[in-house]
Design a protein around this motif. Structure first.
Motif, mmCIF file in Angstrom:
data_model
loop_
_atom_site.group_PDB
_atom_site.id
_atom_site.type_symbol
_atom_site.label_atom_id
_atom_site.label_comp_id
_atom_site.label_asym_id
_atom_site.label_seq_id
_atom_site.Cartn_x
_atom_site.Cartn_y
_atom_site.Cartn_z
ATOM 1 N N VAL A 1 -18.472 -16.086 -42.875
ATOM 2 C CA VAL A 1 -17.330 -16.129 -43.976
ATOM 3 C C VAL A 1 -15.992 -16.063 -42.812
ATOM 4 O O VAL A 1 -16.197 -15.400 -41.842
ATOM 5 N N ILE A 2 -14.784 -16.531 -43.377
ATOM 6 C CA ILE A 2 -13.803 -16.587 -42.681
ATOM 7 C C ILE A 2 -12.781 -15.550 -43.657
ATOM 8 O O ILE A 2 -13.061 -15.798 -44.943
ATOM 9 N N ARG A 3 -12.325 -14.661 -42.969
ATOM 10 C CA ARG A 3 -11.448 -13.816 -43.897
ATOM 11 C C ARG A 3 -9.706 -13.802 -43.740
ATOM 12 O O ARG A 3 -9.402 -14.341 -42.741
ATOM 13 N N TYR A 4 -9.099 -13.151 -44.597
ATOM 14 C CA TYR A 4 -7.844 -13.126 -44.713
ATOM 15 C C TYR A 4 -7.490 -12.545 -43.180
ATOM 16 O O TYR A 4 -7.591 -11.563 -42.832
ATOM 17 N N GLY A 5 -6.379 -13.145 -42.646
ATOM 18 C CA GLY A 5 -5.842 -12.480 -41.287
ATOM 19 C C GLY A 5 -6.456 -13.000 -40.324
ATOM 20 O O GLY A 5 -5.867 -12.947 -39.011
ATOM 21 N N ASP A 6 -7.654 -13.713 -40.265
ATOM 22 C CA ASP A 6 -8.247 -14.170 -39.374
ATOM 23 C C ASP A 6 -7.342 -15.361 -38.754
ATOM 24 O O ASP A 6 -6.665 -16.137 -39.277
ATOM 25 N N VAL A 7 -7.324 -15.190 -37.290
ATOM 26 C CA VAL A 7 -6.747 -16.676 -36.685
ATOM 27 C C VAL A 7 -7.830 -17.448 -36.056
ATOM 28 O O VAL A 7 -8.884 -16.907 -35.465
ATOM 29 N N LEU A 8 -7.772 -18.565 -36.408
ATOM 30 C CA LEU A 8 -8.828 -19.607 -35.947
ATOM 31 C C LEU A 8 -8.421 -20.531 -34.802
ATOM 32 O O LEU A 8 -7.274 -20.877 -34.723
ATOM 33 N N ASP A 9 -9.258 -20.449 -34.005
ATOM 34 C CA ASP A 9 -9.457 -21.494 -32.853
ATOM 35 C C ASP A 9 -10.196 -22.679 -33.119
ATOM 36 O O ASP A 9 -11.357 -22.433 -33.287
#
Lengths: 138, 138, 138, 138
Positions: C68-76
């Motif tokens: 899962v990807i969450r709020y606030g995650d920074v994606l590379d």
């Protein structure tokens, strides 16, 4: 001094008329608000919500769409606070086309501090209040 | 009589706070406007744009978010026109929770008739004007 | 070498389960694709569409949502091209959480070069082809 | 028999190329899935999440975009389940243009039953399983 952030208009923001679908402009302003909390206030918006249980839902909006925003435009968004009350604050947004400086959208939104569990109004915490009060129009 | 349309809040409309992300409410109003053109005016909005080359971009918004909108809510949206000028009209939106009748959002938006090629203002065509003038608040 | 870009998950991307609403992940990949065209290929995607009349609609998608990807995650986000044909190319996307390096989503999408007026397939222009061929997995 | 639902493409779904921005097609499929839970399974998706604490996040997607979807298109979406395992099920989506019957998009997505608090896989509850097993391709 107003807080300033930068945002690039994306393909998915633009409608078949070749301009930004106007509900997306409210998304841009929310993104700028999140940047303001993280960069200027020093409290990332998600920590405010998750750890302090406080959110700032919008209760009124007054917006003028002065000029169309197009795909590929880079926006220079100014955020400042024109009024700070006990439980609410008035956020001001000015969206400019970075390349020309032209103001494209001008908005004023009242946000209320609420407890995210109960949805009751709460006093704006002191350190947020201090930040809000220092963030005035240029 | 106001035009009324119905819309169900979807999973993708709701944010992590469990309520509708407010920029989506502007999308709901645009959807209601499209229904108004197709059902009440009798000119599907896409034909207006594609075949007549006329659109109605929003130039000002004044919205009050009176109560939160939640996932699963069914909205009863009232649309009416409070003012018709030569080139612009003021659209009114009232979003109610169908189950209770409670008014959740109240908005007033000025829309301008423009030529979609040149983005110049144009007079509102007669058959649209007649429809707009007949669509008053209840 | 894969092209890499960076994207911050926003409040409006997250659903009531507190994770990114999965259709938004496809938006993230499109944003990464736009960055790839502008930064790596050297042709901003909007110029490609507006001035050269060429677009790259997606014809197939194969995606694995690994975590899962969450709020606030920074994606590379890593973008590379695993196959270049005469009229189509296979774009690969790998979304990592920047803070941990964990791969969150892995996708493979076939895009076809089309004339934006006629929607007919066209040969991939040479300078794009050269860029595509040089952009391989790490 | 497949479950069928109907969806109208909206102005905000369409990009500057005049066709549906493809990440929106995944939103359409999610909306169809919500309708399937409410109408066919008899458990509104939000009750499943709120009251039973179970969700069905997507773990893989395989989609073919066979033909473009345009503004104003009315979609006839078929949903059926091609495989039911202990904790996961494969959802099939077929999007047709209602006016012509033409299939526009074909997708296969594996969804996993998870406890929404812990994000651990759980067995698909019996009454959902029975509904899933009865919903086969036409």
């Amino acid at each position: 001094m107003a807080y300033r952030t930068r945002l690039t208009v994306r393909f998915g923001d633009v409608d078949r008329a070749g301009i930004v679908y106007f509900p997306r402009i409210f998304h841009f302003m929310h993104v700028a608000q999140e940047d303001f909390f993280g960069d200027y206030v020093g409290v990332p918006y998600h920590r405010l919500i998750d750890e302090e249980g406080i959110g700032f839902p919008t209760v009124t909006d007054a917006t003028e769409f002065l000029s169309v925003i197009r795909y590929g435009d880079v926006l220079d968004i100014h955020v400042f606070i024109s009024r700070v009350g006990r439980t609410s604050a008035t956020f001001e947004f000015r969206l400019h086309r970075e390349a020309t400086g032209e103001m494209l959208t001008r908005a004023s939104q009242v946000k209320v501090a609420v407890n995210m569990q109960t949805w009751q109004k709460v006093s704006i915490p002191d350190r947020l209040r201090a930040a809000f009060e220092s963030c005035k129009a240029e």
